[in-house]
Design a protein around this motif. Structure first.
Motif, PDB file in Angstrom:
ATOM      1  N   TYR A   5       0.835  -1.197   0.000  1.00  0.00           N
ATOM      2  CA  TYR A   5       0.000   0.000   0.000  1.00  0.00           C
ATOM      3  C   TYR A   5       0.869   1.247   0.000  1.00  0.00           C
ATOM      4  CZ  TYR A   5      -3.554   3.339   1.541  1.00  0.00           C
ATOM      5  OH  TYR A   5      -4.395   4.416   1.629  1.00  0.00           O
ATOM      6  N   HIS A   6       0.538   2.212  -0.869  1.00  0.00           N
ATOM      7  CA  HIS A   6       1.169   3.528  -0.890  1.00  0.00           C
ATOM      8  C   HIS A   6       0.169   4.508  -0.291  1.00  0.00           C
ATOM      9  CE1 HIS A   6       4.650   2.547  -3.446  1.00  0.00           C
ATOM     10  NE2 HIS A   6       3.850   1.590  -3.879  1.00  0.00           N
ATOM     11  N   ALA A   7       0.516   5.068   0.851  1.00  0.00           N
ATOM     12  CA  ALA A   7      -0.423   5.900   1.604  1.00  0.00           C
ATOM     13  C   ALA A   7      -0.353   7.362   1.185  1.00  0.00           C
ATOM     14  CB  ALA A   7      -0.122   5.787   3.097  1.00  0.00           C
ATOM     15  N   VAL A  16      -4.526   1.142   7.483  1.00  0.00           N
ATOM     16  CA  VAL A  16      -4.241  -0.106   6.780  1.00  0.00           C
ATOM     17  C   VAL A  16      -3.449  -1.056   7.677  1.00  0.00           C
ATOM     18  CG1 VAL A  16      -2.969  -1.119   4.835  1.00  0.00           C
ATOM     19  CG2 VAL A  16      -4.408   0.893   4.487  1.00  0.00           C
ATOM     20  N   THR A  48       4.690   3.983   2.991  1.00  0.00           N
ATOM     21  CA  THR A  48       4.144   2.740   2.453  1.00  0.00           C
ATOM     22  C   THR A  48       3.895   1.747   3.581  1.00  0.00           C
ATOM     23  OG1 THR A  48       6.345   1.812   2.076  1.00  0.00           O
ATOM     24  CG2 THR A  48       5.335   3.017   0.239  1.00  0.00           C
ATOM     25  N   VAL A  63      -6.487  -4.736   2.167  1.00  0.00           N
ATOM     26  CA  VAL A  63      -6.020  -3.434   1.692  1.00  0.00           C
ATOM     27  C   VAL A  63      -7.004  -2.864   0.679  1.00  0.00           C
ATOM     28  CG1 VAL A  63      -4.197  -2.251   0.416  1.00  0.00           C
ATOM     29  CG2 VAL A  63      -3.606  -3.902   2.198  1.00  0.00           C
ATOM     30  N   LYS A  64      -7.497  -3.699  -0.217  1.00  0.00           N
ATOM     31  CA  LYS A  64      -8.457  -3.247  -1.227  1.00  0.00           C
ATOM     32  C   LYS A  64      -9.725  -2.707  -0.561  1.00  0.00           C
ATOM     33  CE  LYS A  64      -8.514  -5.025  -5.250  1.00  0.00           C
ATOM     34  NZ  LYS A  64      -8.619  -5.850  -6.440  1.00  0.00           N
ATOM     35  N   GLU A  67      -8.893   0.679   1.044  1.00  0.00           N
ATOM     36  CA  GLU A  67      -8.766   1.689  -0.011  1.00  0.00           C
ATOM     37  C   GLU A  67     -10.133   2.151  -0.499  1.00  0.00           C
ATOM     38  OE1 GLU A  67      -6.167  -0.521  -2.727  1.00  0.00           O
ATOM     39  OE2 GLU A  67      -4.719   1.106  -2.519  1.00  0.00           O
TER      40      GLU A  67
END
Length: 92
Positions: A5-7, A16, A48, A63-64, A67
């Motif tokens: 994940y890129h926050a 996350v 991240t 994560v999805k 998001e």
């Protein structure tokens, strides 16, 4: 460890990470301590969340989901003309 994940912010990264750890998936936030140097760094993709390679398949749907929830919250806030209004209601 692999980045999953890129926050956009530290808050997103911790949301996350906490969701993953709640499902007993070890997670690590990278770049958290770079926030103080943001004036000298690109303003994107330096915070991240990473998980062990063996946990990628279990972590991906979590994560999805997070998001999607963050995206919906941002969309709702952008559509609400009163969001962020710092005025207090009358009588308070």
């Amino acid at each position: 460890m692999r980045t999953i994940y890129h926050a956009e912010s530290m808050i997103d990264a911790h949301l996350v990470k906490d969701a993953l750890e709640h499902e007993e998936i070890p997670a690590f936030i990278a770049g958290e301590h770079l926030i103080g140097g943001v004036g000298q760094l690109p303003a994107r993709d330096f915070i991240t969340v990473a998980v062990p390679d063996s946990c990628i398949e279990r972590a991906a749907p979590i994560v999805k989901r997070i998001e999607a929830q963050l995206s919906e919250a941002r969309r709702s806030a952008a559509e609400d003309p009163d969001w962020g209004d710092s005025t207090l209601p009358a009588g308070t």
